[in-house]
Design a protein around this motif. Sequence first.
Motif, PDB file in Angstrom:
ATOM      1  N   ARG A 170       2.255  51.572  10.951  1.00 62.39           N
ATOM      2  CA  ARG A 170       1.460  53.042  11.102  1.00 62.39           C
ATOM      3  C   ARG A 170       0.136  53.088  11.710  1.00 62.39           C
ATOM      4  O   ARG A 170      -0.196  53.806  12.611  1.00 62.39           O
ATOM      5  N   ARG A 171      -0.784  51.884  11.385  1.00 61.97           N
ATOM      6  CA  ARG A 171      -2.019  51.821  12.023  1.00 61.97           C
ATOM      7  C   ARG A 171      -2.023  51.450  13.452  1.00 61.97           C
ATOM      8  O   ARG A 171      -2.714  52.123  14.211  1.00 61.97           O
ATOM      9  N   ALA A 174      -1.105  54.805  15.304  1.00 63.13           N
ATOM     10  CA  ALA A 174      -2.201  55.684  15.562  1.00 63.13           C
ATOM     11  C   ALA A 174      -3.109  55.140  16.683  1.00 63.13           C
ATOM     12  O   ALA A 174      -3.647  56.027  17.357  1.00 63.13           O
ATOM     13  N   LEU A 179      -3.893  58.780  18.055  1.00 61.13           N
ATOM     14  CA  LEU A 179      -3.758  59.829  17.215  1.00 61.13           C
ATOM     15  C   LEU A 179      -5.157  60.275  16.358  1.00 61.13           C
ATOM     16  O   LEU A 179      -5.695  58.909  15.916  1.00 61.13           O
ATOM     17  N   GLU A 181      -5.213  60.704  13.137  1.00 63.38           N
ATOM     18  CA  GLU A 181      -4.510  60.099  11.800  1.00 63.38           C
ATOM     19  C   GLU A 181      -3.677  59.301  11.851  1.00 63.38           C
ATOM     20  O   GLU A 181      -2.722  59.351  12.662  1.00 63.38           O
ATOM     21  N   ILE A 182      -3.348  58.497  10.771  1.00 62.79           N
ATOM     22  CA  ILE A 182      -2.417  57.563  10.698  1.00 62.79           C
ATOM     23  C   ILE A 182      -0.831  58.417  10.637  1.00 62.79           C
ATOM     24  O   ILE A 182      -0.861  59.302   9.488  1.00 62.79           O
TER      25      ILE A 182
END
Length: 218
Positions: A170-171, A174, A179, A181-182
């Motif tokens: 997820r990180r 991002a 992005l 936010e995550i």
Amino acid sequence: MTGTDGNEKRVAAYIALAANDPVLAAMIETHGTPDPFVWNDGGRTGTSNFAAMMLHIIGQQISITVAYTLYDRIATATGGIPDPDTVIALGPGRLRGFGLSNAKARYIFDLAGRVRSGQLEIQHMDDLSDAEAVTALTAVTGVGLWSAEMFLIHQLHRQDILPAGDIGVRRAIARAWTLNEIPTIDQVRQRGQGWAPGRSYATALLWRSLTITEGTPA
């Protein structure tokens, strides 16, 4: 997956990912084409799927260094690579004495019992679909989706697994897609739909991007 056939599949998978997603294409240029099926446990688990699953359970929410330390204590007590019989002989009390939490000792004991009884034929899962394998593994107390997905990638060498709940994945998303936010788990799954049927390779690439840029273990 090793050898010429494995290399050819890896190359083909990354070519497909690059063609379908320009962000992944740029990441491949920067970070290469990592093999998602390489699992560097230092030979601790050998060819034992049971021992590997045990290590995945031990490693939940702790560093890999600590996980190895705890696993090695159990391996020393069992006289080698742990198997269901030797783990059951230790019992939950001794497992806790090696530094495991009460919960993880219970999880490992349940895993050993299920494998010994034949409820979970952990060495013979190749004929199961991804969904069937996940269902079989998550029936074990304490084995959640993430642990099952790690097993499918590293032990069963399944090519289309995206552990959407993995914080590293997820990180990395991002960062790569800039992005604010995550992303949520559902957002990761939605983004990853276009990466099928090579989502394990996309996962390895995302992990590699963090390893290189942040020093985070993949």
